[in-house]
Design a protein around this motif. Structure first.
Motif, mmCIF file in Angstrom:
data_model
loop_
_atom_site.group_PDB
_atom_site.id
_atom_site.type_symbol
_atom_site.label_atom_id
_atom_site.label_comp_id
_atom_site.label_asym_id
_atom_site.label_seq_id
_atom_site.Cartn_x
_atom_site.Cartn_y
_atom_site.Cartn_z
ATOM 1 N N LEU A 59 -9.247 2.929 -2.971
ATOM 2 C CA LEU A 59 -8.879 4.324 -3.119
ATOM 3 C C LEU A 59 -7.569 4.391 -3.890
ATOM 4 C CD1 LEU A 59 -7.611 5.722 0.327
ATOM 5 C CD2 LEU A 59 -7.800 3.314 -0.203
ATOM 6 N N GLY A 60 -7.275 5.584 -4.426
ATOM 7 C CA GLY A 60 -6.087 5.715 -5.259
ATOM 8 C C GLY A 60 -6.170 4.789 -6.462
ATOM 9 N N SER B 271 0.798 -1.230 0.000
ATOM 10 C CA SER B 271 0.000 0.000 0.000
ATOM 11 C C SER B 271 0.828 1.276 0.000
ATOM 12 C CB SER B 271 -0.948 0.007 1.206
ATOM 13 O OG SER B 271 -0.234 -0.035 2.428
ATOM 14 N N GLY B 272 2.143 1.176 0.191
ATOM 15 C CA GLY B 272 2.976 2.366 0.278
ATOM 16 C C GLY B 272 3.393 2.944 -1.062
ATOM 17 N N PHE B 273 3.961 4.134 -1.009
ATOM 18 C CA PHE B 273 4.573 4.832 -2.146
ATOM 19 C C PHE B 273 3.595 5.070 -3.300
ATOM 20 C CE2 PHE B 273 8.053 3.235 0.358
ATOM 21 C CZ PHE B 273 8.846 4.379 0.468
ATOM 22 N N GLY B 274 2.506 5.756 -2.949
ATOM 23 C CA GLY B 274 1.585 6.257 -3.955
ATOM 24 C C GLY B 274 0.415 5.379 -4.282
ATOM 25 N N ARG B 275 0.450 4.142 -3.911
ATOM 26 C CA ARG B 275 -0.583 3.193 -4.326
ATOM 27 C C ARG B 275 -1.989 3.647 -3.916
ATOM 28 N NH1 ARG B 275 -1.661 0.128 -8.212
ATOM 29 N NH2 ARG B 275 0.616 -0.109 -8.320
ATOM 30 N N THR B 276 -2.113 4.236 -2.729
ATOM 31 C CA THR B 276 -3.441 4.660 -2.249
ATOM 32 C C THR B 276 -3.715 6.136 -2.505
ATOM 33 O OG1 THR B 276 -2.682 5.265 -0.025
ATOM 34 C CG2 THR B 276 -3.265 2.939 -0.401
ATOM 35 N N GLY B 277 -2.820 6.782 -3.243
ATOM 36 C CA GLY B 277 -2.961 8.216 -3.441
ATOM 37 C C GLY B 277 -2.333 9.021 -2.324
ATOM 38 N N ALA B 278 -1.472 8.388 -1.538
ATOM 39 C CA ALA B 278 -0.680 9.038 -0.494
ATOM 40 C C ALA B 278 0.672 8.344 -0.460
ATOM 41 C CB ALA B 278 -1.371 8.945 0.862
ATOM 42 N N TRP B 279 1.671 8.995 0.147
ATOM 43 C CA TRP B 279 2.975 8.340 0.207
ATOM 44 C C TRP B 279 2.885 7.043 1.011
ATOM 45 C CZ3 TRP B 279 6.912 9.147 -2.861
ATOM 46 C CH2 TRP B 279 7.011 10.371 -3.519
ATOM 47 N N PHE B 280 2.161 7.081 2.128
ATOM 48 C CA PHE B 280 1.894 5.873 2.910
ATOM 49 C C PHE B 280 0.407 5.839 3.217
ATOM 50 C CE2 PHE B 280 6.389 6.680 3.817
ATOM 51 C CZ PHE B 280 6.933 5.425 3.572
ATOM 52 N N VAL C 279 -5.563 -2.519 -10.116
ATOM 53 C CA VAL C 279 -4.353 -1.967 -9.488
ATOM 54 C C VAL C 279 -3.320 -1.587 -10.553
ATOM 55 C CG1 VAL C 279 -4.584 -3.026 -7.214
ATOM 56 C CG2 VAL C 279 -3.674 -4.388 -9.083
ATOM 57 N N PRO C 280 -3.664 -0.661 -11.443
ATOM 58 C CA PRO C 280 -2.725 -0.256 -12.491
ATOM 59 C C PRO C 280 -1.608 0.608 -11.914
ATOM 60 C CG PRO C 280 -4.642 1.161 -12.533
ATOM 61 C CD PRO C 280 -4.923 0.107 -11.498
ATOM 62 N N PRO C 281 -0.594 0.936 -12.706
ATOM 63 C CA PRO C 281 0.451 1.841 -12.219
ATOM 64 C C PRO C 281 -0.115 3.190 -11.797
ATOM 65 C CG PRO C 281 1.139 0.753 -14.246
ATOM 66 C CD PRO C 281 -0.307 0.420 -14.066
ATOM 67 N N CYS C 282 0.555 3.832 -10.848
ATOM 68 C CA CYS C 282 0.141 5.173 -10.403
ATOM 69 C C CYS C 282 0.240 6.194 -11.536
ATOM 70 C CB CYS C 282 1.006 5.630 -9.237
ATOM 71 S SG CYS C 282 0.960 4.569 -7.778
ATOM 72 N N ALA D 11 -2.372 9.599 -8.802
ATOM 73 C CA ALA D 11 -3.026 8.346 -8.392
ATOM 74 C C ALA D 11 -4.280 8.634 -7.589
ATOM 75 C CB ALA D 11 -2.054 7.494 -7.583
ATOM 76 N N ALA D 12 -4.209 9.624 -6.687
ATOM 77 C CA ALA D 12 -5.388 9.983 -5.893
ATOM 78 C C ALA D 12 -6.510 10.485 -6.788
ATOM 79 C CB ALA D 12 -5.008 11.053 -4.866
ATOM 80 N N GLU D 13 -6.166 11.331 -7.753
ATOM 81 C CA GLU D 13 -7.187 11.890 -8.648
ATOM 82 C C GLU D 13 -7.824 10.811 -9.516
ATOM 83 O OE1 GLU D 13 -7.744 15.017 -12.371
ATOM 84 O OE2 GLU D 13 -5.732 14.594 -11.585
ATOM 85 N N MET D 14 -7.004 9.899 -10.059
ATOM 86 C CA MET D 14 -7.557 8.852 -10.917
ATOM 87 C C MET D 14 -8.510 7.940 -10.131
ATOM 88 S SD MET D 14 -6.549 9.333 -14.036
ATOM 89 C CE MET D 14 -6.838 11.052 -13.578
ATOM 90 N N GLY D 15 -8.190 7.699 -8.863
ATOM 91 C CA GLY D 15 -9.083 6.879 -8.051
ATOM 92 C C GLY D 15 -10.396 7.562 -7.772
ATOM 93 N N GLU D 16 -10.306 8.845 -7.410
ATOM 94 C CA GLU D 16 -11.505 9.579 -7.009
ATOM 95 C C GLU D 16 -12.383 9.945 -8.206
ATOM 96 O OE1 GLU D 16 -12.692 13.690 -4.571
ATOM 97 O OE2 GLU D 16 -10.619 12.969 -4.629
ATOM 98 N N ARG D 17 -11.762 10.319 -9.304
ATOM 99 C CA ARG D 17 -12.530 10.860 -10.429
ATOM 100 C C ARG D 17 -12.860 9.831 -11.504
ATOM 101 N NH1 ARG D 17 -11.209 13.362 -15.110
ATOM 102 N NH2 ARG D 17 -8.968 13.477 -14.641
ATOM 103 N N VAL D 18 -12.015 8.780 -11.636
ATOM 104 C CA VAL D 18 -12.211 7.849 -12.744
ATOM 105 C C VAL D 18 -12.515 6.431 -12.250
ATOM 106 C CG1 VAL D 18 -11.211 6.855 -14.839
ATOM 107 C CG2 VAL D 18 -10.686 9.226 -14.203
#
Length: 455
Positions: free
Chosen positions: A366-367, A254-263, A418-421, A338-345
């Motif tokens: 999320l993310g 879940s770390g390094f951008g996966r959820t739309g946050a660094w952690f 779970v595509p790339p960020c 990544a956060a935007e793609m999760g929330e908007r798309v």
């Protein structure tokens, strides 16, 4: 599938089948796809077919395939220093550690580097045990922590079963999961409260003074991408503080951008004592993992020798890849993307699919970290494949997606999106359109038996 027609790819396939022993597989039934190259969100097979990678391989190529800045960082490091013993300092390792702790919660200022996530878990548990002088470690049933001895025993899923050999000190409990609640909860608030009450009872029954750590995937990954309900992680933190138990957040996936946050812990305003990481820290370009250590635990080993180490701890090539990855993610706004793609798309499109596809029991995530819980019947929530297994319906869906050029991540009865960020909106729409189409095949296996026509 037949062996590739390209001579080089065909030879790779034949040598693989003759000499390579694959993980998590019955060797005789394997028919691996030969991948000859990759770029961004795509991979190509030995026959030149192009696939959109909605799996990020093993949910680790967060920055996409062959990112030029990361490739350049590896090349530059190789030109000056390919490897060095962990006992020496080097600029790649030092800079990687700085960049990682700058993004971690306050009060975690040291990094122990490993080769991957399982070794990170092994060492985090060792640190917690030595720091507390206690032995037991608690983990959830719906979890995956790695395949080494300690990590696999902490794991809750069926991969643990053939690997248990009487190792002492591992206790499993139920984490929160409202959709398949073991606590008969009807709201997230009830689920959180009842899951915490259950954990508090487990602690009491096991003996608080015997428990070194509780390890949780901040958001369980392979086990189902189940974001915890509000208040749960804070409640775990309070229980740990009350009883002198270390809280280990497993952020390998879940770390390094996966959820739309660094952690992922950033979403919950919780500070663990130890954080394990790997995968997205450098997208797996060179194997790397590690443990981010709280000041209190690190101080334990100021005068006391830490009895652990790895020949390749903080390997220069791996750390250079991490530096390149983190810098590129920061410069290019990849975490925010990544956060935007999760929330908007991703989220809206998956929820819209759920309105039309009776096979979708629940959408969560999320993310760029989402799961579709596929069911035979929405009322009973009977899964489309059994726990620990697969089904013809899942095989048909996955096969059709691959034929259409989409690589999916699946676990039992779930599809994980779970595509790339770094994936573009256009690429997302292409992949989601294929997913939408192949879900109709799975709808035929439900009690409803057909997709619901959109009005």
């Amino acid at each position: 599938m037949p062996a590739p027609t390209d001579p080089a790819a065909k030879r790779a396939y034949e040598l693989d089948r003759a000499h390579v022993f694959h993980s998590w597989s019955a060797q005789g039934a394997l028919d691996p796809m030969v991948v000859t190259r990759a770029e961004g969100s795509y991979v190509w097979d030995g026959d030149g077919n192009k696939y959109l990678d909605f799996s990020s391989q093993l949910v680790n190529t967060n920055i996409g395939h062959q990112h030029p800045k990361v490739v350049a960082a590896i090349k530059a490091q190789a030109d000056k220093l390919c490897t060095i013993s962990p006992s020496y300092a080097n600029d790649a390792r030092s800079e990687a550690a700085r960049l990682i702790v700058e993004r971690a919660p306050e009060g975690l200022n040291k990094v122990f580097f490993t080769n991957g996530g399982a070794e990170a878990v092994e060492n985090a548990v060792r640190m917690a045990r030595l720091h507390t002088g206690r032995q037991k470690v608690l983990s959830t049933y719906r979890s995956y922590h790695g395949a080494t001895t300690t990590a696999i025993n902490l794991t809750g899923d069926p991969r643990r079963w053939p690997n248990e050999f009487g190792n002492a000190g591992f206790v499993h409990f139920f984490g929160p999961f409202l959709y398949r609640s073991p606590f008969h909860a009807t709201t997230e608030a009830e689920e959180s409260a009842r899951a915490l009450e259950h954990l508090e009872q487990i602690i009491a029954f096991e003996g608080p003074g015997t428990i070194a750590a509780i390890i949780l995937e901040t958001i369980p990954g392979t086990a189902g991408i189940m974001p915890p309900p509000p208040g749960y992680l804070a409640g775990v933190r309070e229980l740990c503080d009350r009883h002198g138990i270390m809280f280990i957040a497993d952020e390998v996936m879940s770390g390094f951008g996966r959820t739309g946050a660094w952690f992922a812990v950033d979403h919950y305003d919780v500070t663990p004592d130890l954080i394990t990481f790997a995968k997205g820290v450098n997208s797996g370009y060179v194997p790397l993992g590690g443990v981010i250590i709280s000041d209190a635990i690190a101080t334990t080993f100021d005068e006391r020798v830490y009895p652990g180490g790895l020949t390749y701890s903080g390997h220069p090539l791996a750390c250079a890849a991490a530096v390149g990855t983190i810098e590129a993610m920061a410069e290019e706004g990849i975490v925010e993307h990544a956060a935007e793609m999760g929330e908007r798309v991703i989220g809206p499109r998956l929820r819209e699919m759920a309105e039309r596809h009776p096979v979708i029991g629940e959408v969560r995530g999320l993310g760029v970290f989402w799961a579709l819980d596929l069911v035979v019947d929405r009322d009973t929530k009977e899964p489309l494949a059994p726990y620990g297994g697969s089904s013809p319906a899942m095989g048909e869906l996955l096969g059709a997606a691959k034929k259409a050029g989409l690589l999916l991540f699946n676990n039992y009865h779930r599809i994980h999106v779970v595509p790339p960020c770094t994936i573009s909106e256009a690429e997302l729409e292409d992949g989601l359109a294929i997913l939408d189409e192949v879900l109709s095949l799975a709808d035929a296996h439900t009690t409803s038996g057909a997709v619901v026509t959109a009005s």
